[in-house]
Design a protein around this motif. Sequence first.
Motif, PDB file in Angstrom:
ATOM      1  N   PRO A   1       0.794  -1.245   0.000  1.00  0.00           N
ATOM      2  CA  PRO A   1       0.000   0.000   0.000  1.00  0.00           C
ATOM      3  C   PRO A   1       0.820   1.286   0.000  1.00  0.00           C
ATOM      4  O   PRO A   1       0.601   2.172   0.807  1.00  0.00           O
ATOM      5  CB  PRO A   1      -0.842  -0.110   1.277  1.00  0.00           C
ATOM      6  CG  PRO A   1      -0.168  -1.097   2.120  1.00  0.00           C
ATOM      7  CD  PRO A   1       0.706  -1.945   1.270  1.00  0.00           C
TER       8      PRO A   1
ATOM      9  N   GLU B   1      -1.056   2.111  -3.756  1.00  0.00           N
ATOM     10  CA  GLU B   1      -1.709   2.729  -2.605  1.00  0.00           C
ATOM     11  C   GLU B   1      -3.243   2.794  -2.753  1.00  0.00           C
ATOM     12  O   GLU B   1      -3.988   2.459  -1.833  1.00  0.00           O
ATOM     13  CB  GLU B   1      -1.135   4.144  -2.422  1.00  0.00           C
ATOM     14  CG  GLU B   1      -1.399   4.699  -1.058  1.00  0.00           C
ATOM     15  CD  GLU B   1      -0.676   6.029  -0.837  1.00  0.00           C
ATOM     16  OE1 GLU B   1       0.247   6.373  -1.615  1.00  0.00           O
ATOM     17  OE2 GLU B   1      -1.062   6.710   0.118  1.00  0.00           O
TER      18      GLU B   1
ATOM     19  N   PHE C   1      -5.850  -0.019  -1.786  1.00  0.00           N
ATOM     20  CA  PHE C   1      -6.134  -0.364  -0.386  1.00  0.00           C
ATOM     21  C   PHE C   1      -7.116   0.638   0.231  1.00  0.00           C
ATOM     22  O   PHE C   1      -7.229   0.718   1.442  1.00  0.00           O
ATOM     23  CB  PHE C   1      -4.830  -0.386   0.435  1.00  0.00           C
ATOM     24  CG  PHE C   1      -3.942  -1.567   0.124  1.00  0.00           C
ATOM     25  CD1 PHE C   1      -3.946  -2.702   0.935  1.00  0.00           C
ATOM     26  CD2 PHE C   1      -3.116  -1.565  -0.979  1.00  0.00           C
ATOM     27  CE1 PHE C   1      -3.132  -3.791   0.654  1.00  0.00           C
ATOM     28  CE2 PHE C   1      -2.291  -2.656  -1.272  1.00  0.00           C
ATOM     29  CZ  PHE C   1      -2.305  -3.768  -0.455  1.00  0.00           C
TER      30      PHE C   1
END
Length: 285
Positions: free
Chosen positions: A159, A164, A167
């Motif tokens: 993440p 990123e 998530f």
Amino acid sequence: MELWFTEKHTDHVRFSIQVDRQLYSGQSEFQRIDIFDSPEFGRFLTLDGYMMLTEKDEFIYHEMIVHVPMAVHPAAKKVLVIGGGDGGAVRELTRYPGIEQIDLVEIDPQVVDVCKKYLPQTAGKLDDRRVRIFYEDGLKYVRAEEDAYDLIIVDSTDPFGPGEGLFTREFYGNCFKALKADGLMVNQHESPFYPVDAEAMQRAHKRIVESFPISRVYQAHIPTYPSGHWLFGFASKKYHPVRDFDPQAWLALGLKTRYYNPKLHVGAFALPNYVNALLEEEEKG
Ligand code: SAM
């Protein structure tokens, strides 16, 4: 002279693999891509210096991310894989004759090209006639989809960086919307062991629990990931991963696997107490 690849697993732990030679190194628009050859693990792929897969242990990750949901959904025909440009998840999916369409949404075309050249073991089925590849951000792709897929597999990086967005609550909510009424989603769920990974795992779990009525976590042993203890998330609109699992139907397919089997399917959902405690903290809200 000895050459070693080293990944920092925490500020105080490093994991090293002896390397024979580096086969590829390049910088894409999104990340640094490296391929190494090693005496113990064979060839392996790293992105921004983080281990993605090795020839020796990738079967564990790819069998667990594919066969667990496929053995629960009674008739998955349309599958979406987000990330997974190495092709390992797609390879396992192509073994199911009932699957009609596999859409792979990978942000970085260079990962696919490099894996096709250096990792045919995982990328070898990306040319299957049922596979369509979209070079796009998975977060954006799912925004536009509704009631479209039986199964979504989130085979992402960690993440941070390009992974990123995969998530976030927005992403999980859009995956819910992109699934059919009995659809399910599995994701790589990080590790419970080192606090830095456990925090990411807990954050993801909280967001998935808020987005899906059924949300369970299962585990596997993956030697080259931090601590070797890895989790997967199983989120579903209708099917329960153990109560709705039909071992006989899966065995009747006659698939030969090296890690996954029906007993292990059930056992993988039995988690250690400390992991249950971490998950329950998030479930209570
Ligand atoms: N099994 C691996 C692991 O957990 O270490 C992940 C393998 S796969 C190589 C992850 C892929 O996700 C990478 O190729 C990366 O380019 C892709 N990816 C990262 N962020 C993405 C995004 N937002 N949309 C689509 N693909 C993404």
